[in-house]
Design a protein around this motif. Structure first.
Motif, PDB file in Angstrom:
ATOM      1  N   ARG A 102      11.126 -17.510  11.706  1.00 43.84           N
ATOM      2  CA  ARG A 102      10.910 -18.396  10.553  1.00 43.84           C
ATOM      3  C   ARG A 102      10.934 -17.604   9.259  1.00 43.84           C
ATOM      4  NH1 ARG A 102       6.374 -21.186  14.019  1.00 43.84           N
ATOM      5  NH2 ARG A 102       7.478 -23.036  14.760  1.00 43.84           N
ATOM      6  N   PHE A 103      10.343 -16.413   9.282  1.00 44.90           N
ATOM      7  CA  PHE A 103      10.309 -15.578   8.081  1.00 44.90           C
ATOM      8  C   PHE A 103      11.710 -15.237   7.627  1.00 44.90           C
ATOM      9  CE2 PHE A 103       8.648 -12.577   5.072  1.00 44.90           C
ATOM     10  CZ  PHE A 103       9.623 -11.599   4.991  1.00 44.90           C
ATOM     11  N   TRP A 104      12.566 -14.786   8.552  1.00 41.94           N
ATOM     12  CA  TRP A 104      13.914 -14.363   8.174  1.00 41.94           C
ATOM     13  C   TRP A 104      14.803 -15.543   7.791  1.00 41.94           C
ATOM     14  CZ3 TRP A 104      14.501  -9.917   6.245  1.00 41.94           C
ATOM     15  CH2 TRP A 104      13.648  -8.876   6.649  1.00 41.94           C
ATOM     16  N   GLU A 147      15.879 -18.231   0.615  1.00 43.03           N
ATOM     17  CA  GLU A 147      15.273 -17.943  -0.690  1.00 43.03           C
ATOM     18  C   GLU A 147      15.894 -16.758  -1.417  1.00 43.03           C
ATOM     19  OE1 GLU A 147      11.076 -17.709  -0.065  1.00 43.03           O
ATOM     20  OE2 GLU A 147      10.979 -19.805   0.580  1.00 43.03           O
ATOM     21  N   LYS A 148      16.426 -15.800  -0.655  1.00 43.82           N
ATOM     22  CA  LYS A 148      16.940 -14.584  -1.293  1.00 43.82           C
ATOM     23  C   LYS A 148      18.432 -14.343  -1.064  1.00 43.82           C
ATOM     24  CE  LYS A 148      12.931 -13.208  -2.857  1.00 43.82           C
ATOM     25  NZ  LYS A 148      12.653 -13.299  -4.288  1.00 43.82           N
ATOM     26  N   GLU A 151      16.285 -32.013   5.854  1.00 45.53           N
ATOM     27  CA  GLU A 151      16.124 -30.586   5.526  1.00 45.53           C
ATOM     28  C   GLU A 151      16.619 -29.767   6.729  1.00 45.53           C
ATOM     29  OE1 GLU A 151      14.381 -29.397   2.268  1.00 45.53           O
ATOM     30  OE2 GLU A 151      15.406 -31.326   2.109  1.00 45.53           O
ATOM     31  N   ARG A 180      13.696 -18.162   6.191  1.00 48.74           N
ATOM     32  CA  ARG A 180      13.283 -18.432   4.814  1.00 48.74           C
ATOM     33  C   ARG A 180      13.887 -17.407   3.859  1.00 48.74           C
ATOM     34  NH1 ARG A 180       8.624 -21.712   3.781  1.00 48.74           N
ATOM     35  NH2 ARG A 180       8.212 -20.549   1.884  1.00 48.74           N
ATOM     36  N   TYR A 181      13.908 -16.143   4.304  1.00 48.31           N
ATOM     37  CA  TYR A 181      14.463 -15.065   3.482  1.00 48.31           C
ATOM     38  C   TYR A 181      15.925 -15.355   3.156  1.00 48.31           C
ATOM     39  CZ  TYR A 181      15.916 -10.407   2.009  1.00 48.31           C
ATOM     40  OH  TYR A 181      16.428  -9.348   1.296  1.00 48.31           O
ATOM     41  N   VAL A 229       4.558 -19.601   7.404  1.00 46.76           N
ATOM     42  CA  VAL A 229       4.873 -18.869   8.630  1.00 46.76           C
ATOM     43  C   VAL A 229       3.564 -18.446   9.298  1.00 46.76           C
ATOM     44  CG1 VAL A 229       6.052 -16.851   9.594  1.00 46.76           C
ATOM     45  CG2 VAL A 229       7.093 -18.099   7.715  1.00 46.76           C
ATOM     46  N   THR A 242      19.231  -5.634   3.612  1.00 42.64           N
ATOM     47  CA  THR A 242      18.001  -5.981   4.320  1.00 42.64           C
ATOM     48  C   THR A 242      18.297  -6.849   5.529  1.00 42.64           C
ATOM     49  OG1 THR A 242      16.754  -5.882   2.262  1.00 42.64           O
ATOM     50  CG2 THR A 242      15.726  -7.056   4.082  1.00 42.64           C
ATOM     51  N   ILE A 245       9.124  -6.747   1.512  1.00 40.55           N
ATOM     52  CA  ILE A 245      10.147  -7.645   0.965  1.00 40.55           C
ATOM     53  C   ILE A 245       9.642  -8.382  -0.272  1.00 40.55           C
ATOM     54  CG2 ILE A 245      11.582  -9.658   1.450  1.00 40.55           C
ATOM     55  CD1 ILE A 245      12.515  -8.026   3.532  1.00 40.55           C
ATOM     56  N   TYR A 246       8.477  -9.029  -0.157  1.00 43.40           N
ATOM     57  CA  TYR A 246       7.997  -9.856  -1.263  1.00 43.40           C
ATOM     58  C   TYR A 246       6.842  -9.238  -2.035  1.00 43.40           C
ATOM     59  CZ  TYR A 246      10.683 -13.613   0.960  1.00 43.40           C
ATOM     60  OH  TYR A 246      11.681 -14.372   1.523  1.00 43.40           O
ATOM     61  N   CYS A 297       4.043 -12.573   7.137  1.00 43.23           N
ATOM     62  CA  CYS A 297       4.031 -12.923   5.715  1.00 43.23           C
ATOM     63  C   CYS A 297       4.534 -14.352   5.499  1.00 43.23           C
ATOM     64  CB  CYS A 297       4.912 -11.968   4.926  1.00 43.23           C
ATOM     65  SG  CYS A 297       4.556 -10.247   5.234  1.00 43.23           S
ATOM     66  N   GLU A 298       4.239 -14.883   4.318  1.00 47.30           N
ATOM     67  CA  GLU A 298       4.610 -16.254   3.920  1.00 47.30           C
ATOM     68  C   GLU A 298       3.612 -17.232   4.544  1.00 47.30           C
ATOM     69  OE1 GLU A 298       7.873 -17.146   1.926  1.00 47.30           O
ATOM     70  OE2 GLU A 298       6.780 -15.318   1.450  1.00 47.30           O
TER      71      GLU A 298
END
Lengths: 226, 228
Positions: A95-97, A103-104, A66, A99-100, B72, A133, B53-54, B68-69
Motif C-alpha cells: 500500500r505504501f509503494w 503521489e510522487k 478510485e 501511494r508513492y 497504511v 527510488t 522518503i517523506y 509510514c503514512e
C-alpha cells in the motif's frame, strides 16, 4: 457473486487499466463499458456523482470508484489470484509503494513532460529521483509483487506502458535502459503478462492519441485519457 | 502484547490529525507503545532513518520495521492485531471500499479546505475556504446517513475506521471555528454530524488522545502568525 460486473473505463487510462487487470487476474466475469469522457454517460454520473471519473466498477447494485480502491475491492470480493500479499507487513509495504507511485512518481513524470524551462528541469530532477527510488524496490525480484505481479505492479502499470509513450510525445528521454535497466526490464516483463497484454491498447494508437492532445495537455496540465 | 515482531514505537506530533488517528487506534486496541514526540524543525535520526522518503510523522516502528503514512499504518494495525480489540475496518469488501472512498474524500477535500482556513491570508480566501468546508461537511453528512444506516457511527454500532479518520479532525474544526468566527459543524446544516461528534468524543481512548481546544488553538494561531 456470479453476476457479471461492469467496468466503466477507457482503454487510454492507466487508472482504468489497474481495475481491468485486477479483474482479468481474478478471471472475473465482467463487461468493459467504454466511456466517452467528453460526453459522460448517465451511468457514470449515477455511480460516481462525487468525482465523475473512471474507473467505476459496478458489481451487483454496488459501485466502487478510485482505481486502487477498486483493485483492493476486487482482491477481496473475488476468489483466486492474490493481488495483495497475505502478510500484514507486506500488505502495508504494498500500500505504501502504491501511494508513492500515485503521489510522487506519476506527478513528477507527468509534469516533466508538460512543462518547459526551469520548471521542467526541476520536475525532471524530481522524476529521476522517484524513478531511482522505485527501481530500488525491484532489487532481486522479477516483479514488485515477487515472482508474480501484485498490487504495486498494477499501480505502476502507467510506468510500464504509458511513461514511454508520454515521453516520446513530449520529446524527453527520462525512462531509458541505460539509466534504469532494472525498471525497464520489469516494464517489458509486466507488459508481457497475458492479462496485462489483453488490457493494453496498441502502442501506436496511444502515441497518436497523446500526440493529438499535446497542445491541450501542455496548456492545462490535465490528462486526457479517452 | 505485540503480535509478531516486537515492541511498538510511534514517532509522532501531538497536534497533527494523522498522528491522532494512529494513537486512537493503538489505544482502542489496547496496544502498548512508546510515544516519541518529534521536533519537525529538527528531525531526529530515528525519523530520517525510518521515513527517508517523506521524513514525516506518523511512523510506526514495530520491532525495528517501519510503517509510514497514517492510512497504511491504520490498516496494518487492524490486520496485524485482527484478533485484538474491535475490528477497525468494516467486515465486507464493499463496506471497506466505501470506508476507503470517504477516507480519501476527507483527506483530499475536507483537509484541504480546513488547511485553507488556517492559512488564509485574506478575508476573501478565508470566505472561500469556509464555503468549501461547508460543502465538504454537507457531503459527509450524506455519507454518514448512508454508512451509519441509522446507527450511531459511520462504523455502525461502534467507532470504526471512518469515525477515527473524521474524528481526528474534530479539535482542528473547533479551533478553526474560533479562528474564523464561522460555525463549521453547524447543527442547522449538518445535524447528524453534530450528534455523531458528541458520541465520538465520549470514548475514553478518544478523550485520552485528542488535545484540548485551548492548546491546539494556541498552536494553530502561532502557525497562522507565521504566514508571509
Amino acid at each position: 457473486m456470479a453476476e457479471t460486473a461492469k467496468l466503466l473505463g477507457t482503454k487510454g487510462s492507466p487508472y482504468s487499466h489497474r481495475a481491468e487487470v485486477a479483474l482479468r487476474l481474478k478471471e472475473a466475469n465482467f463487461e468493459f463499458l467504454h466511456e466517452d469522457l467528453a460526453h459522460k454517460s448517465d451511468m457514470l454520473l449515477r455511480y460516481n456523482p462525487i468525482h465523475k471519473k473512471i474507473p467505476v466498477l459496478v458489481h451487483g447494485e454496488k459501485s466502487i470508484v478510485e482505481s486502487l480502491i477498486v483493485v483492493e475491492y476486487v482482491d477481496e470480493a473475488f476468489d483466486g489470484y492474490a493481488i495483495l500479499p497475505s502478510d500484514p507487513y507486506e500488505r502495508a509495504m504494498a500500500r505504501f509503494w502504491a501511494r508513492y507511485i500515485d503521489e510522487k512518481v506519476i506527478p513528477a513524470f507527468w509534469m516533466s513532460c508538460w512543462t518547459d524551462g526551469e520548471m521542467q528541469k526541476g520536475f525532471i530532477a524530481q522524476a529521476k529521483e522517484t524513478l531511482t527510488t522505485l527501481e530500488g524496490q525491484l532489487k532481486g525480484k522479477k516483479f514488485f509483487g515477487g515472482d508474480s505481479i501484485g498490487f504495486v505492479d498494477l499501480a505502476a502499470g502507467m510506468v510500464a506502458f504509458w511513461f514511454g509513450i508520454l515521453q516520446e510525445v513530449a520529446g524527453i528521454n527520462l525512462l531509458n535502459e541505460e539509466d534504469y535497466p532494472v525498471l525497464c526490464r520489469w516494464a517489458d516483463d509486466y507488459c508481457s503478462i497475458e492479462p496485462v497484454k489483453e488490457s493494453l491498447l496498441d502502442r501506436k494508437l496511444l502515441v497518436a492519441h497523446f500526440a493529438s492532445k499535446k497542445e491541450k495537455i501542455f496548456a492545462t496540465k490535465a490528462p486526457v485519457y479517452d | 502484547m505485540a503480535e509478531g515482531k516486537g515492541d511498538l514505537k510511534l514517532l509522532g506530533l501531538w497536534a497533527t490529525p494523522f498522528v491522532m488517528r494512529v494513537r486512537m487506534v493503538l489505544e482502542q486496541k489496547g496496544l502498548k507503545y512508546e510515544n516519541l514526540e518529534q521536533d519537525l524543525s529538527n528531525k531526529s535520526e530515528l525519523l530520517l532513518k525510518h521515513n527517508p522518503i517523506y521524513k514525516k510523522v506518523p511512523v510506526l516502528i514495530h520491532g525495528g520495521s517501519a510503517i509510514c503514512e497514517s492510512l497504511v499504518i491504520l490498516q496494518y494495525i487492524d490486520e496485524n492485531w485482527s484478533k485484538t480489540g474491535p475490528p477497525l475496518l468494516p467486515s465486507t469488501p464493499y463496506e471497506r471500499a466505501i470506508a476507503r472512498f470517504w477516507t480519501a474524500y476527507i483527506d483530499d477535500k475536507l483537509l484541504a479546505s480546513l488547511k485553507g482556513i488556517l492559512m488564509a491570508a485574506t478575508e476573501e480566501a478565508m470566505t472561500e475556504k469556509i464555503a468549501d468546508t461547508y460543502a465538504a461537511l454537507e457531503t459527509l453528512e450524506g455519507a454518514f446517513k448512508k454508512c451509519s444506516a441509522g446507527k450511531g457511527f459511520f462504523g455502525g454500532d461502534s467507532i470504526g475506521y471512518l469515525d477515527i479518520i473524521l474524528g481526528s479532525l474534530t479539535v482542528w474544526i473547533r479551533v478553526l471555528e474560533n479562528i474564523s468566527g464561522a460555525k463549521l459543524l453547524d447543527e442547522t446544516k449538518v445535524p447528524l454530524l453534530v450528534e455523531w461528534e458528541k458520541r465520538f468524543l465520549t470514548a475514553d481512548y478518544v478523550k485520552k488522545v485528542l488535545p484540548t481546544v485551548e492548546r491546539l488553538e494556541e498552536y494553530g494561531r502561532a502557525r497562522r502568525a507565521n504566514i508571509g
